[in-house]
Design a protein around this motif. Sequence first.
Motif, short mmCIF file in Angstrom:
data_model
loop_
_atom_site.label_atom_id
_atom_site.label_comp_id
_atom_site.label_asym_id
_atom_site.label_seq_id
_atom_site.Cartn_x
_atom_site.Cartn_y
_atom_site.Cartn_z
N GLY A 495 3.69 -8.53 7.02
CA GLY A 495 3.42 -7.48 8.00
C GLY A 495 3.91 -6.11 7.61
O GLY A 495 3.83 -5.18 8.41
N LYS A 496 4.44 -5.98 6.39
CA LYS A 496 4.98 -4.70 5.95
C LYS A 496 4.42 -4.40 4.55
O LYS A 496 3.45 -5.00 4.13
N ASN A 497 4.99 -3.43 3.87
CA ASN A 497 4.70 -3.15 2.47
C ASN A 497 3.46 -2.31 2.21
O ASN A 497 2.59 -2.13 3.05
N ARG A 498 3.45 -1.79 0.98
CA ARG A 498 2.35 -1.00 0.44
C ARG A 498 1.46 -1.92 -0.40
O ARG A 498 1.85 -3.04 -0.72
N ASN A 499 0.29 -1.45 -0.76
CA ASN A 499 -0.68 -2.33 -1.43
C ASN A 499 -0.14 -3.02 -2.67
O ASN A 499 -0.40 -4.20 -2.91
N LEU A 500 0.59 -2.30 -3.50
CA LEU A 500 0.99 -2.87 -4.80
C LEU A 500 1.85 -4.11 -4.64
O LEU A 500 1.88 -4.97 -5.52
N ALA A 501 2.56 -4.23 -3.51
CA ALA A 501 3.42 -5.39 -3.30
C ALA A 501 2.62 -6.69 -3.21
O ALA A 501 3.16 -7.78 -3.45
#
Length: 592
Positions: A495-501
């Motif tokens: 439910g969190k993070n930016r795309n690269l993660a």
Amino acid sequence: MMSFFSCKISCISPTTILVLTTFVMLLGIAVCSPPEDPIKCSNNRSDCTITNSYGAFPDRTTCRVAEVVYPASEDELIAAVAAATKNNRKVKVATRYSHSIPKLVCPDGEDGLLISTKNLNKIRKVDTMTGTMTVDSGVTLRQLINESAKAGLALPYAPYWWGLTIGGMMATAAHGSSLWGKGSAIHDHVVGLKMISPGHFEDGYVKVRTLNETDVDFDAAKVSLGVLGVISQVTFQVQPIFKRSITYTMKNDSDLGDQALTFGNQHEFADLTWYPSQRRVLYRTDDRVPLTTKGDALNDFTGFRPTLSSALAVIRSLEENQESRADAEGKCVAAILTTSLLRINAFGLTNNGIVFTGYPVVGYQNRLQSSGTCLDSLNDALITACPWDSRVKGEFFHQTTFTIGMSKVKAFIQDVQRLVSLEPKSFCGTEEYNGILMRYVKASTAYLGKEEDGIDFDMTYYRSKDPLAPRLFEDILEELEQMAMFKYGGLPHWGKNRNLAFEGVIKKYKNGGKFIRVKERFDPQGLFSSEWTNQVLGLKEGLSIVKEGCALEGLCICSQDSHCAPNKGYYCQPGRIYKDARVCSSRKEILT
């Protein structure tokens, strides 16, 4: 969590900062403008947009849908899914506040349907004999906590923010902090659920599945990313209500790598808050105590309280000023004052619901496990708001959150400490948001749950309103992010993070293939899937959005200078200690 001030000492005195910060932190106003519905429609319930609770998806695109429905019963929910299936219409489920940062809630195209669980908010059954509770998926964590307490029961573990819904928590594997019992993840305390999925003509275009721990598909449904259908109802295994005792202790972080491995086994609800640039760590000693232990404490976390919009605007302006001036020293002064004031005020804990008189703080589980009083408020025309409310000039941030397996935790912490030794001030920006929260999470049987016991590292940091503007110490946080995900195999919070993660994430799950097969069986037309979820699940390419400045927002890992901000002196460079990383750096001595 709240960034309280951001300006160099030369532009505002420490005394002024202290006064302003204290005022903001101690503000316990009884009224506030609660967050608005994330769904906006131009024509009643048609021609709509949806966003996350922070007002911007990672790629900053606008998600448009043709229509939204608000079913208030299971029959209405079934009818909505059947109609969408019959018309081969893309569908996504939206929760009351839509907190998930990634685009889990956005269907493909602009003719999709949103099903909001806002009105699916009933407590269906409380059974004190079996210790179970059955609730609608749109019930909030706060409702669940309060209603269980009325029956003398308690959910043992939960996230710290009570505005999440049951369906949302399950879809994204939300959790608290514990290695004890079944662990801290909400889904691992679920013993039954009802899922409404697309069906065939002979089914009336809808399939209702009632699943429990004996069903082969249960471990797929417990963490579903919303791609299996709509969760209608959930049954939890709960416990008799109990009391907890909490004490915070600040220590040096020199032995954090060793301490982190043992602390979670020593205390049931333990967590740690790490301030790498200050080289300190806050230990939360948190355990059950007998019900006869005196105390009626309350948790009203400072960062989740209603805050004056005018104060938020000043704070954000000061933070923007610091970033534009590359004022690392000012950030570090601000960070120290922030963390000191939070400690002085016990992070919003009170011994009796009114004042903090000292540790330990003892109280009932329902009063200590979660908080969020900026939701529980009247509408005051945005004079006050939750600090991240996008309608006011307030917090605007990135959130990077991942779980590192216990076998790799010490080495990861030591690598972060090496980064700090190279750039001592590099984490002051995260410390303005109260540092790196470290929560314990246990291995799960859920196909998309945690693969092994681990520690969840959760950090919040400044995000510019300009997507092409680099942050101060941009390269350090990018290196940490890539190091966590790729060197140490970190699992990103869904439910969190930016795309690269999420690059290659499905390969990190031993049962990832099983989950995809269940998805294909539950929703063969892929109506509840989107381009984004297919990319995350490895079914489609294109998760990385390669364009000018893409690495600054975590939309890509840079491979050339244009992915950074060369016109502002930021170029694509190798990491400092993790040489496989590619980061946007202003270090002129290193050549690509």
